[in-house]
Design a protein around this motif. Sequence first.
Motif, mmCIF file in Angstrom:
data_model
loop_
_atom_site.group_PDB
_atom_site.id
_atom_site.type_symbol
_atom_site.label_atom_id
_atom_site.label_comp_id
_atom_site.label_asym_id
_atom_site.label_seq_id
_atom_site.Cartn_x
_atom_site.Cartn_y
_atom_site.Cartn_z
ATOM 1 N N THR A 48 22.545 -49.057 42.748
ATOM 2 C CA THR A 48 22.096 -49.714 43.987
ATOM 3 C C THR A 48 20.574 -49.742 44.062
ATOM 4 O OG1 THR A 48 24.095 -48.996 45.148
ATOM 5 C CG2 THR A 48 22.207 -49.625 46.513
ATOM 6 N N PHE B 95 19.287 -52.363 41.660
ATOM 7 C CA PHE B 95 19.486 -53.735 42.140
ATOM 8 C C PHE B 95 18.433 -54.116 43.165
ATOM 9 C CE2 PHE B 95 21.190 -56.395 45.583
ATOM 10 C CZ PHE B 95 21.316 -57.596 44.903
ATOM 11 N N PHE B 96 18.244 -53.276 44.179
ATOM 12 C CA PHE B 96 17.294 -53.615 45.239
ATOM 13 C C PHE B 96 15.860 -53.664 44.714
ATOM 14 C CE2 PHE B 96 20.771 -52.435 48.149
ATOM 15 C CZ PHE B 96 20.704 -53.516 49.016
ATOM 16 N N ALA C 90 15.557 -56.904 42.655
ATOM 17 C CA ALA C 90 15.679 -58.083 43.509
ATOM 18 C C ALA C 90 14.412 -58.281 44.349
ATOM 19 C CB ALA C 90 16.908 -57.963 44.416
ATOM 20 N N MET D 113 11.695 -61.306 44.311
ATOM 21 C CA MET D 113 11.295 -61.971 45.547
ATOM 22 C C MET D 113 9.785 -61.947 45.712
ATOM 23 S SD MET D 113 12.138 -63.615 48.224
ATOM 24 C CE MET D 113 11.235 -64.132 49.693
ATOM 25 N N LEU E 244 14.605 -65.741 47.878
ATOM 26 C CA LEU E 244 15.504 -64.597 48.057
ATOM 27 C C LEU E 244 16.853 -64.849 47.388
ATOM 28 C CD1 LEU E 244 16.127 -61.859 49.358
ATOM 29 C CD2 LEU E 244 16.796 -63.093 51.439
ATOM 30 N N ILE E 245 17.385 -66.060 47.564
ATOM 31 C CA ILE E 245 18.671 -66.408 46.938
ATOM 32 C C ILE E 245 18.554 -66.357 45.415
ATOM 33 C CG2 ILE E 245 20.338 -68.278 46.594
ATOM 34 C CD1 ILE E 245 19.738 -69.115 49.525
ATOM 35 N N ARG E 246 17.434 -66.887 44.893
ATOM 36 C CA ARG E 246 17.211 -66.828 43.437
ATOM 37 C C ARG E 246 17.192 -65.390 42.945
ATOM 38 N NH1 ARG E 246 11.632 -67.547 40.109
ATOM 39 N NH2 ARG E 246 11.278 -65.636 41.308
ATOM 40 N N ALA E 247 16.500 -64.520 43.688
ATOM 41 C CA ALA E 247 16.396 -63.114 43.291
ATOM 42 C C ALA E 247 17.772 -62.459 43.241
ATOM 43 C CB ALA E 247 15.473 -62.373 44.254
ATOM 44 N N VAL E 248 18.571 -62.687 44.262
ATOM 45 C CA VAL E 248 19.903 -62.063 44.328
ATOM 46 C C VAL E 248 20.797 -62.584 43.201
ATOM 47 C CG1 VAL E 248 22.011 -61.847 45.701
ATOM 48 C CG2 VAL E 248 19.778 -61.612 46.802
ATOM 49 N N ILE E 249 20.796 -63.903 42.990
ATOM 50 C CA ILE E 249 21.648 -64.500 41.949
ATOM 51 C C ILE E 249 21.251 -64.012 40.560
ATOM 52 C CG2 ILE E 249 22.228 -66.684 40.790
ATOM 53 C CD1 ILE E 249 22.147 -68.029 43.542
ATOM 54 N N LEU F 236 21.901 -59.873 40.466
ATOM 55 C CA LEU F 236 23.254 -59.356 40.726
ATOM 56 C C LEU F 236 24.043 -59.035 39.451
ATOM 57 C CD1 LEU F 236 25.236 -58.575 42.937
ATOM 58 C CD2 LEU F 236 26.060 -60.943 42.960
#
Length: 312
Positions: free
Chosen positions: A101, A104-105, A108, A112, A151-156, A159
């Motif tokens: 965890t 990941f953060f 990510a 971002m 943000l969406i790019r970072a998560v995708i 992940l």
Amino acid sequence: MEAFNLTSSGPLIFILNGIPGLEDAHIWISIPFSMFYIINLFGNFTVLFVVSKEQTLHKPMYLLLCMLALADISISTCIMPKALCIFWFHSKYITVDGCITQMFFLNAVAAMHSAVLVIMAFDRYVAICDPLRYATILTNTRVAKLGLVGLIRAVICILPVPLLLRRLPFCANRVIPHTYCEHIAVVNKSCGDTTVNRTYGLVIAFVIIGIDLTLIGLSYGLIIRAVLRISSKKAHQKALNTCTAHICVMLISYTPKLFSALTHRFGQGIAGYVHILLANLYLLVPPMLNPIIYGIRTKELRDKVEKYICRM
């Protein structure tokens, strides 16, 4: 001895050793680390507070500064609480889920952070190359949407990293010579085939940094071309001054990161504690310096901060 008591049938935990070779100096190392973290929190929360309170600062440029401040706070906060627990209380245990965890953060938020720097470069490009349309091209809503895309790019992109790690079996010896769960350090503790993990980690790092640096370079190439077409020397200076803060932030953000990555992969002759110190410093020093740079170089923000300081 505690490392070898963690058999594969035992609890799924890792041991973060801090900075191997400098265990006796952990308390002393924690002093500058704590100072960097406190200055980071104070500076970035000051930016967030002042911008939120001042209506005159509710502009795209300052909205981007707030995004950068949030990313800076998050990056340091991902690693510092656990690092200080290791330095102060010898609390080295972390569960595998907690480790993944954190990883990941951290990754990510770093992705971002890079995306925000790209948007800032675009902001400077529009401000210099198309100033008459700046207010219509870059509205607060559009900047917020660009931030959401980042943000969406970072998560995708990030992940798959924890998902790929979850499928790996880990060896009995789960001691990680680090202060936080760095991707390769965790992958090295697996007894399974880690080819996919290593390849994906390397590719995604080069893709994110490569694309972002290319876009930033393109923006500044167009900015330089536009500046060179201006005949007035004073206008040259004014145009370039608007980019100074962003250029400084980019240099202190990307340079230590690239240097740390290169020494980690190719600097086999460098002592292990040097790698780990660098890996910590590039997550602590740039977030601490960013609000200072923008506070000094941005007159409008500096004046507002001084106003609140004078009221205290």
